[in-house]
Design an enzyme around this catalytic site. Structure first.
Site, PDB file in Angstrom:
ATOM      1  N   ASP A 101       0.853  -1.195   0.000  1.00 43.27           N
ATOM      2  CA  ASP A 101       0.000   0.000   0.000  1.00 43.27           C
ATOM      3  C   ASP A 101       0.885   1.241   0.000  1.00 43.27           C
ATOM      4  O   ASP A 101       1.906   1.293   0.694  1.00 43.27           O
ATOM      5  CB  ASP A 101      -0.921  -0.012   1.235  1.00 43.27           C
ATOM      6  CG  ASP A 101      -2.067   0.964   1.096  1.00 43.27           C
ATOM      7  OD1 ASP A 101      -3.219   0.512   0.952  1.00 43.27           O
ATOM      8  OD2 ASP A 101      -1.812   2.197   1.122  1.00 43.27           O
ATOM      9  N   HIS A 147     -10.217  -5.428  -3.336  1.00 39.82           N
ATOM     10  CA  HIS A 147      -8.884  -5.623  -2.766  1.00 39.82           C
ATOM     11  C   HIS A 147      -9.004  -6.031  -1.313  1.00 39.82           C
ATOM     12  O   HIS A 147      -9.938  -5.644  -0.612  1.00 39.82           O
ATOM     13  CB  HIS A 147      -8.011  -4.368  -2.913  1.00 39.82           C
ATOM     14  CG  HIS A 147      -8.640  -3.101  -2.415  1.00 39.82           C
ATOM     15  ND1 HIS A 147      -9.584  -2.401  -3.145  1.00 39.82           N
ATOM     16  CD2 HIS A 147      -8.470  -2.411  -1.258  1.00 39.82           C
ATOM     17  CE1 HIS A 147      -9.956  -1.338  -2.455  1.00 39.82           C
ATOM     18  NE2 HIS A 147      -9.304  -1.321  -1.306  1.00 39.82           N
TER      19      HIS A 147
END
Ligand code: 5GP
Ligand code: ZN
Length: 113
Positions: A30, A99
């Site tokens: 991320d 996700h």
């Protein structure tokens, strides 16, 4: 989907830090990590969010979770970890491509909602 950020990441049009890849699943770090390990696991095909999980794509979704467990081992998250999938506005979903966040490496917040 041509205007989807994560489809562009899968296509290599936007750079990402790859953690794992196979024929159907891609995992990457991320960009704004909320824990020492913060990895996103996504199906390569565009699925909008968890509301689009069906009997037809359930095996792919299960594979995403299998990859999440494998990454947790790879990242040595022996103390535990959390898998999160935000779905829709009320959950704060900001990227409309399914996700799974894999978070760990610290004691996580006890708040879930
Ligand atoms: P959501 O808020 O939809 O559950 O999660 C989207 C996540 O994607 C956020 O944690 C955000 O930091 C991450 N993100 C947004 N844009 C990018 C990007 O361009 N690259 C990477 N690696 N992560 C991104
Ligand atoms: Zn997409």
């Amino acid at each position: 989907m041509s205007d989807c950020l994560f489809c562009k990441i899968v296509a290599g049009e936007i750079p990402s830090t790859k953690v794992y890849e196979d024929e159907t699943v891609y995992a990457f770090r991320d960009i704004a990590p909320q824990a020492p390990t913060h990895v996103l696991v996504i199906p390569k095909v565009h699925i909008k969010d968890a509301s689009e999980i069906t009997a037809e794509n359930a095996a792919l979704v299960a594979h995403c979770l299998e990859v999440a467990a494998m990454i947790a081992k790879q990242e040595n998250l022996t103390g535990g970890f959390r898998i999160v999938s935000n779905c829709g506005a009320d959950a704060g979903q900001t990227v409309n491509h399914l996700h799974f966040h894999v978070l760990g490496g610290k004691t996580l917040s006890t708040e879930m909602a």
